[in-house]
Structures are given as C-alpha cells and as structure tokens.
Design an enzyme around this catalytic site. Sequence first.
Site, PDB file in Angstrom:
ATOM      1  CD  GLU A 378      -2.033 -46.517  16.500  1.00 55.32           C
ATOM      2  OE1 GLU A 378      -2.772 -47.253  17.204  1.00 55.32           O
ATOM      3  OE2 GLU A 378      -2.463 -45.743  15.624  1.00 55.32           O
ATOM      4  CB  CYS A 463      15.287 -57.442   0.680  1.00 55.78           C
ATOM      5  SG  CYS A 463      13.553 -57.488   0.194  1.00 55.78           S
TER       6      CYS A 463
END
Length: 509
Positions: A378, A463
């Site tokens: 945010e 990954c």
Amino acid sequence: MGTNENKKRRRSCPQPGDPDYKTPTQLRNARKRRKSQREKSRGSDSTSPKKHVSKEGSSSRLSSSQHPQDPSLKYIANPKAAPTVQAAKKFFDGIFQSTQRDYQFPIFVGPTQGWRTVARLAVRQQKDQTLQVGLFVPGSHQLLPVPQCQAHHPNINSAVQVLQDVCRQLVVPAFDEATGRGNLRYIAISVERSTGKQQVVLVWKEQESDSTTQILDRLIAKLISVSDQKRKEKIFNLHSLWVHYNNTWKHANSIVDRNGRWVQRHGEDDGHIQEVLLSNSNQPESQLYVPLLFPPQVFRQANLDGFANIVIKIREWLAERLASTADTHTSKEKKKRRRFKQCLELYGGVGTIGLNLVDYFDGLVSSDENPYNKSCFESSLGQITLRDKPMRESRREHIVYHSKSATDMILGSQGRQLLEKAEVIIVDPPRKGLDQEVIDALNASIEGSQSSTSRKALVYVSCGFDAFRRDYQGLVQSGRWTLDHAEGHVLFPGSDAIETLSFFTTTER
C-alpha cells in the site's frame, strides 16, 4: 563366466570373523573419512587460482580463498550446464517439439559476479573457539567460510568482514549447535542498490541474562560507530540495523522465527530498503515508476537485476496479447482498449510483479500470507507515478491487497468470483509450487468465466522446476490450459537452479 567370476569376488571379500572384516557402518564411515581427506587436500592446494571460461565467452577468476564446496560456485564456469537447467531445457523443448512448433527453450544468464544483493549467513563457534561466518556445506551443518564470495555484491562481502572482525574483537558468543549455547545465530544482509547501504539483521538467541544483553548492546554500538566513521572508501554504511530474536530449538533450520520479535536499533524512518525495478529506458511506453519497499521481514529476490528482466518479459507478452485481443473486437471503442479489466495475483509478496504491471490493468487484486507485505504494497501504491504524474485516486481504488494465502484467497464464493472475472492471473509460488487447491480452482474457473476476452491468461513464475513440472501436468492434462511460451532465467549463476517464466492461455473449445 560372468556369474562365476562374481561369485569368486564375493568369496574373496573378508567375512565376519576375519581380521580385515568391516561392518557396513564401518565401511561407510571409512568412505566419509577418505572423502573428507580429499576435500581438505584440494582446499589446501596453494597453486594459482583456476580460470573459468564460460561458453558465452566471458571469463572469471575463482579466488583461491573460495572453497570448492561453495554451492553458489559449483557451475560458475558454465551456468547453463547445471543439471536443473539442462532438465528444464529438455522438458520444454520436448513439449514444443511434440506440438510441431519450431522452438527452442531460451535461457537467459546475467552477470556471474556481484549479483546477490541479499545474503543470509550462519554464525558458528568453531572448535578452536573462533567465530566464523559462512554457508553450510550442502546436506550438512558444517560451516563453510565464504570470504570475498564472487556471487555476493561487494558491499555484502565488506559487511561480513566488518561483522566478523567486530564480533571477534568483542568476543561475541556465537551459537554452538552441539551445546545450544551462544547467542549470535545468523546475520542477514541486504544492499540497497541505489545507495550501496547495508540493511543488517542480527539473529539473536535471547536469554534471561543481563550479561548477554550487555554484549548485544556493545555489538550494536560498535557497528554503528564503525558505520559512522568517515573514510575515503566507505565499505560499511548502515542503512538500518535490526535484531531478530530467534529462540527456536537448537537444531531448527529456520533463520527467521515467525514467532520471534523484531527490533530496529538503528536507521532512518521505518528501515525499509527502496528498490525500483523498471526505468524509463526499459518500458518507455508507460514511464511507470514503482518504488518497492523491503523491510527485513519480507521476501526479496536476491538477484533483482535478473528478476527485473522477468518483469520486462511479462510486460512485453501482455502488450502483445492486448494488441491481438483488441484486433478481435469489432467496435471502434474496444479497438482502442489499452488495458485488461482485471488481474488476480497470488503469492504476490510485496507486489514485486503486480505493481510493475498496473498500467496494463483497470483493477488488480494481490495477496500473500505474510502479514508484513500489505503495508509495503500500500505504501508503494501511494507513490506510483505514470508519466511523472501520481496515479489517479480513481485508479488506486481498484488496486487492493489481501493478507491471505493463495488457498484462502480462492476458497469460497468470493474467490471463485475473482478467478472468473480475472482476465490475467499471475502466480509466483515458493519452491514447493502451487497448492493443489489453487490448481483445482484455476481449472474450474474457466467454466462460467465473466472475463471480456475469449481466453484467459496465466503467468507462472517458478523458482522450483520439479514443482513446476508437476503443476504443468495438473494444468494441461485438465484440458483447460495450453502452454503458449516458456523461457528460463538463471538468477543464481553457479548454483543448480533455474527460474522459469511460462505463459498459459485457456484452451479454445
């Protein structure tokens, strides 16, 4: 003849009761001792450093101080030769060849030196009572010192040297796994690329003792003092200094204990490192500026330069898909369409991928289970600019974050609606791959889809190649998804690892 010869060999081996007989355990221990002696002899070799030349034509020198067991350097001579990289190439080449497409799996490798800007290193008391900082030898808890590691950003190496010298000078008690005694367990160092400053975390085993508290206070004061010294060459410049109190069981492998306390002892503001992945030069069409914030409690990619290339590739693919989608619409209004309506990002971290794509979406819903991520997301959102102007409030209102795991996000009616409305779904799971509930929901979300395009898009950044291979089967065998494109990015050159970027679209019916 072969069978008789084998029988003769078995009869010639020492049998129980013979003077030279050894049990299986004794034989195994003897092999371990021989292996250890060979490794010691190689490590003590004082010959000149070997020169490694990669197939790309670049060369690098492996410092004589580097131990041959350093896992980050095992394939440094040719990163593409790592077994996992080769397995990924074979897997994807096989997929596309089976579909009669003339395609070879592209693999991208960046610089092989100085790429790691995040390091978590163990601190242990050695048999001679000296304090050492380094990595564990794979498959063991044997500490491997890594001074001047060529994979590390130079400012990580300098910080390690300062920390080790100061700790030895103050006789800081390092953790001893045999006894469970000692306080300093690990150190974590992150480098802010724009300033070169180091964010340092001391992982400390807290004890009810005034003496250990005093030792920690002296250590912190000394580190701050060294950082404040004015030198011509600033090798240690603290961005912030943190203490994480990890009191887990002595054989636990967690470096950061989720139940442990965090205390910031030095640094400006909130101690968040700020990183910008994209510059105007690599995405001039939007001039998007996204400052990402990384306190030590959140995940940050170790190779940010390499990960930025992955984000750029995603942007390019989305731009091409937007252009092709616009051509399929008949109305003039829709032909001018410049953005997808909705994106859902799961396993989003602090918004490293999603926020760097916001100019392609009318709305973005991102999520991750780490409670520290939301405030970072945010704060970054509030500082985003497009063409040097702050993002409009009306746009920011449609970009939200939820502190939930991927499974929790997609369970229930709200999760189903988010999946059905999303034109683009982004997943960047940990090494273990997608949760089974997520795979099931992705497959089910296609039915009753409310997206305005005929086909959904799934961007999968992986990954863990073994997990991706499993997830690929779960997605494609459902008959709902088709793999459109895939590529490999070696973000840890020298290690046996690869990051795969894959783009799926829903199967046409």
